[in-house]
Design an enzyme around this catalytic site. Structure first.
Site, mmCIF file in Angstrom:
data_model
loop_
_atom_site.group_PDB
_atom_site.id
_atom_site.type_symbol
_atom_site.label_atom_id
_atom_site.label_comp_id
_atom_site.label_asym_id
_atom_site.label_seq_id
_atom_site.Cartn_x
_atom_site.Cartn_y
_atom_site.Cartn_z
ATOM 1 N N ASP A 64 40.664 49.523 10.586
ATOM 2 C CA ASP A 64 41.675 50.567 10.682
ATOM 3 C C ASP A 64 41.255 51.792 9.888
ATOM 4 O O ASP A 64 41.102 51.725 8.664
ATOM 5 C CB ASP A 64 43.007 50.017 10.158
ATOM 6 C CG ASP A 64 44.166 50.983 10.344
ATOM 7 O OD1 ASP A 64 44.002 51.989 11.047
ATOM 8 O OD2 ASP A 64 45.243 50.707 9.793
ATOM 9 N N ASP B 202 42.709 58.489 14.816
ATOM 10 C CA ASP B 202 43.174 57.206 14.301
ATOM 11 C C ASP B 202 42.724 56.079 15.218
ATOM 12 O O ASP B 202 42.957 56.124 16.421
ATOM 13 C CB ASP B 202 44.701 57.233 14.186
ATOM 14 C CG ASP B 202 45.272 55.949 13.618
ATOM 15 O OD1 ASP B 202 44.684 55.419 12.652
ATOM 16 O OD2 ASP B 202 46.293 55.469 14.132
#
Length: 481
Positions: free
Chosen positions: A162, A359
């Site tokens: 992430d 992201d």
């Protein structure tokens, strides 16, 4: 196999007549409909349409991964956590529905917006300590996973990676309250290279949330994600194995012993944010300040995550932007959009005012309302021949391809500061829950003030290069294979 991208007439099965085909060719070949746009690899005269077999729209239920990897030794294979290549799927009770994925994706977006607007100032009591309500963004369901090794001897774990998180962690023995995961818990007592991080260590005091019983005691961490998932435990050091023959000594991570929430069966998380505790920051001295990944076109295929290494020769770069209010996020400047090679009329200030974060954990790209309405209108004008379908959660521009053998979809390209023009793979243009409901894979923020988010659907098949040393982000087309 990736869908073909070329100029070709649309066909609607064996009953199509020659006159209709001729008319379609004439319309599609019209200069008003077809222009030249730069491909993501910088080539000129690239096609402005994707011609795709309808039978290829839905992903295979069989893993077809061939182990795509970057060339350097720190490369890890990347698979979608809900796809047939995932080691988590077989025992997880099946994948979530598309509606669940998109609804939880909105939760992650809301969490990023809260953090970016510095709106999280409330506190809550947690195990007797007052802590920020949320110290991490919601994990969502669209994450990708890698397998890493920890300890000596090495034990492998399947973890989410992430770019919106900093602290890496796995669940450890002894555990006061752990959720059910894929693999046995990490046991520090079985590793000869394990060590606890003391409270005086800068890595401890650099965390968003830490506590100490005394100055010489172990450092305790807590991360509360935006969806209220939570991990608590000791901050520790051990050997992190990357790839089959490479390892990072003294890697600092969280050894969770009280964890709960929406983690699925993942063994933990690897954070690639900009904070010094992230894997990207800890590995910089050895591999160079940066990393790259390639997300596969389909859940049935594989990509890679790589620390350091040279960027592909066809990469186009744009400036990496830093913001003091959210220093862990990676920002870039989106300045325009093209549809079928033609620039969509949106003032550049609409993109620049809120900014754009890239992201890995957000599924669908979010745009300012003004930009999204312009994109949606331009896309819909080129899609008039197709029947509209009902909206799917946050996706409001959907089409029914029932009865077609091939469909022709206008290209979408994202233009970044410095001139980098990224022509999206077909899988980055449409999100396809089913043939009768294929949706434009973008959504609105609902206003022009919230930051835009470049999601992972639009990043598919590109080598996304985070060149932290030179403060730039690059995109190289067709990099997973």
């Amino acid at each position: 196999m990736a869908p073909a991208t070329r100029r070709a007439p649309l066909s609607r099965g064996p009953g199509s007549c020659l006159l209709a085909a001729a008319l379609a060719l004439a319309v599609l070949a019209s200069p008003a409909r077809l222009g030249a746009s730069a491909a993501a690899d910088g080539s000129s005269g690239a096609p402005d349409w994707h011609v795709v077999s309808v039978s290829s729209l839905l992903p295979s239920a069989v893993c077809t991964a061939v182990g795509a990897r970057a060339s350097n030794s720190s490369s890890l294979s990347v698979v979608h956590r809900h796809g047939p290549c995932s080691p988590l799927l077989a025992r997880a009770g099946g994948a979530p529905s598309h509606a669940e994925i998109l609804d939880r994706d909105q939760d992650r977006v809301d969490s990023i917006h809260r953090r970016s607007s510095a709106a999280v100032h409330t506190a809550r009591a947690s195990k007797g300590v007052s802590l920020p309500a949320r110290t991490g963004v919601s994990l969502g369901t669209g994450n990708y996973i890698v397998s890493v090794g920890l300890g000596t001897p090495r034990r492998d774990f399947s973890v989410v990676f992430d770019t919106g998180s900093d602290l890496s962690w796995v669940q450890c023995r002894p555990c006061n309250g752990c959720y059910e995961q894929q693999d046995p818990l990490f046991d520090p007592a079985q590793s000869s290279t394990y060590a606890a991080v003391p409270c005086g260590d800068p890595q401890c005091r650099g965390l968003d949330s830490w506590t100490c019983a005394s100055s010489g005691s172990r450092c305790r961490y807590e991360v509360v994600y935006g969806d209220q998932s939570q991990t608590d435990g000791n901050l520790v050091r051990d050997t992190l194995a990357l790839g089959p023959s490479d390892a990072l000594q003294g890697f600092v991570f969280g050894c969770g012993d009280d964890d709960s929430g929406l983690f699925g069966r993942a063994d933990g998380l690897v954070g690639l944010g900009r904070n010094r505790v992230s894997l990207a920051s800890q590995a910089a001295a050895r591999y160079g300040a940066g990393f790259s990944y390639c997300l596969p076109s389909s859940p049935s295929a594989a990509g890679y995550l790589s620390l350091g290494g040279a960027a592909p020769s066809n990469a186009q770069f744009t400036a990496m932007v830093a913001r003091g209010d959210t220093p862990s996020f990676y920002y870039l400047n989106l300045v325009g959009i093209k549809v079928a090679g033609r620039t969509v009329r949106v003032p550049e200030a609409v993109f620049r005012a809120p900014g754009t974060v890239i992201d890995s954990g957000t599924v669908i790209t979010r745009l300012p309302e003004t930009a999204y309405r312009a994109l949606r209108g331009a896309f819909a004008r080129f899609m008039r021949k197709y029947k509209r379908a009902p909206a799917m959660s946050i996706l409001d521009t959907c089409y029914d391809f029932t009865g077609y053998t091939t469909v022709q979809i206008p290209s979408v390209a994202l233009v970044f500061s410095g001139g980098a023009t990224v022509s999206l793979d077909f899988n980055g243009v449409l999100y396809v829950p089913k043939v009768s409901q294929a949706c434009l894979a973008f959504a609105s923020n609902g206003d022009d003030t919230s930051i835009g988010i470049l999601g992972n659907t639009q990043q598919k098949t590109f080598a996304v290069v985070y060149d932290v040393a030179n403060q730039k982000i690059g995109f190289a087309a067709k990099a997973c294979t």
